[in-house]
Design a protein around this motif. Structure first.
Motif, PDB file in Angstrom:
ATOM      1  N   ILE A 175       0.995  -1.158  -0.069  1.00 58.04           N
ATOM      2  CA  ILE A 175       0.085   0.011  -0.030  1.00 58.04           C
ATOM      3  C   ILE A 175       0.781   1.151  -0.102  1.00 58.04           C
ATOM      4  O   ILE A 175       1.866   1.404   0.893  1.00 58.04           O
ATOM      5  CB  ILE A 175      -1.102   0.000   1.206  1.00 58.04           C
ATOM      6  N   VAL A 206       0.678   4.941   0.215  1.00 50.92           N
ATOM      7  CA  VAL A 206      -0.228   6.205   0.453  1.00 50.92           C
ATOM      8  C   VAL A 206       0.325   7.650  -0.238  1.00 50.92           C
ATOM      9  O   VAL A 206       1.429   7.777  -0.061  1.00 50.92           O
ATOM     10  CB  VAL A 206      -0.216   6.575   2.023  1.00 50.92           C
ATOM     11  N   ILE A 246      -2.862   0.552  -4.332  1.00 51.69           N
ATOM     12  CA  ILE A 246      -2.598  -0.757  -3.664  1.00 51.69           C
ATOM     13  C   ILE A 246      -2.175  -1.647  -4.703  1.00 51.69           C
ATOM     14  O   ILE A 246      -2.932  -1.872  -5.896  1.00 51.69           O
ATOM     15  CB  ILE A 246      -4.074  -1.303  -3.058  1.00 51.69           C
ATOM     16  N   PHE A 248      -9.923   6.624   0.538  1.00 48.57           N
ATOM     17  CA  PHE A 248     -10.435   6.265   1.637  1.00 48.57           C
ATOM     18  C   PHE A 248     -10.753   7.420   2.520  1.00 48.57           C
ATOM     19  O   PHE A 248     -10.030   8.426   2.600  1.00 48.57           O
ATOM     20  CB  PHE A 248      -9.523   5.244   2.554  1.00 48.57           C
ATOM     21  N   GLU A 276      -1.993   3.624   6.574  1.00 45.10           N
ATOM     22  CA  GLU A 276      -1.848   2.337   6.053  1.00 45.10           C
ATOM     23  C   GLU A 276      -2.240   1.045   6.606  1.00 45.10           C
ATOM     24  O   GLU A 276      -3.152   0.194   6.175  1.00 45.10           O
ATOM     25  CB  GLU A 276      -0.232   1.977   5.773  1.00 45.10           C
ATOM     26  N   ILE A 316      -6.233   1.074   6.115  1.00 43.01           N
ATOM     27  CA  ILE A 316      -6.462   0.794   4.808  1.00 43.01           C
ATOM     28  C   ILE A 316      -6.447  -0.911   4.758  1.00 43.01           C
ATOM     29  O   ILE A 316      -7.273  -1.397   4.329  1.00 43.01           O
ATOM     30  CB  ILE A 316      -5.490   1.147   3.883  1.00 43.01           C
ATOM     31  N   ARG A 317      -5.298  -1.464   5.399  1.00 42.91           N
ATOM     32  CA  ARG A 317      -5.171  -2.881   5.578  1.00 42.91           C
ATOM     33  C   ARG A 317      -6.366  -3.539   6.335  1.00 42.91           C
ATOM     34  O   ARG A 317      -6.848  -4.381   5.843  1.00 42.91           O
ATOM     35  CB  ARG A 317      -3.887  -3.161   6.151  1.00 42.91           C
ATOM     36  N   GLU A 325      -9.278  -2.348   6.643  1.00 43.36           N
ATOM     37  CA  GLU A 325     -10.665  -2.049   5.536  1.00 43.36           C
ATOM     38  C   GLU A 325     -10.607  -3.264   4.614  1.00 43.36           C
ATOM     39  O   GLU A 325     -11.874  -3.645   4.244  1.00 43.36           O
ATOM     40  CB  GLU A 325     -10.602  -0.908   5.046  1.00 43.36           C
TER      41      GLU A 325
END
Length: 73
Positions: free
Chosen positions: A3, A5, A37, A49, A63, A66-67, A69
């Motif tokens: 990921i 960002v 991603i 996001f 990060e 996000i992981r 989610e």
């Protein structure tokens, strides 16, 4: 999964409530995160996001969220 960002921006929605005048009231404060991603299969996705309850995020925290989610944590 990797990921990256790219950008983070604070979100702030302002609503006005009238009570013998107009008083500003903050409705939502959070962070908008743009990321790329890269999946193990070689596919890539660019996504935005919004984390409405997290106003002060570091890139590492973004990060991790996000992981979470994506179900990768």
């Amino acid at each position: 999964m990797n990921i990256n960002v790219n950008q983070m921006e604070r979100m702030r929605d302002l609503t006005f409530v009238s009570d013998n005048g107009v008083f500003p009231q903050w409705h939502r404060i959070g962070t908008k995160v743009e990321a790329i991603i890269e999946f193990e299969s070689g596919n890539r996705a660019q996504a935005v996001f919004e984390f409405p309850n997290d106003a002060d995020l570091s890139f590492e925290e973004a990060e991790r969220l996000i992981r979470k989610e994506l179900g990768a944590e």
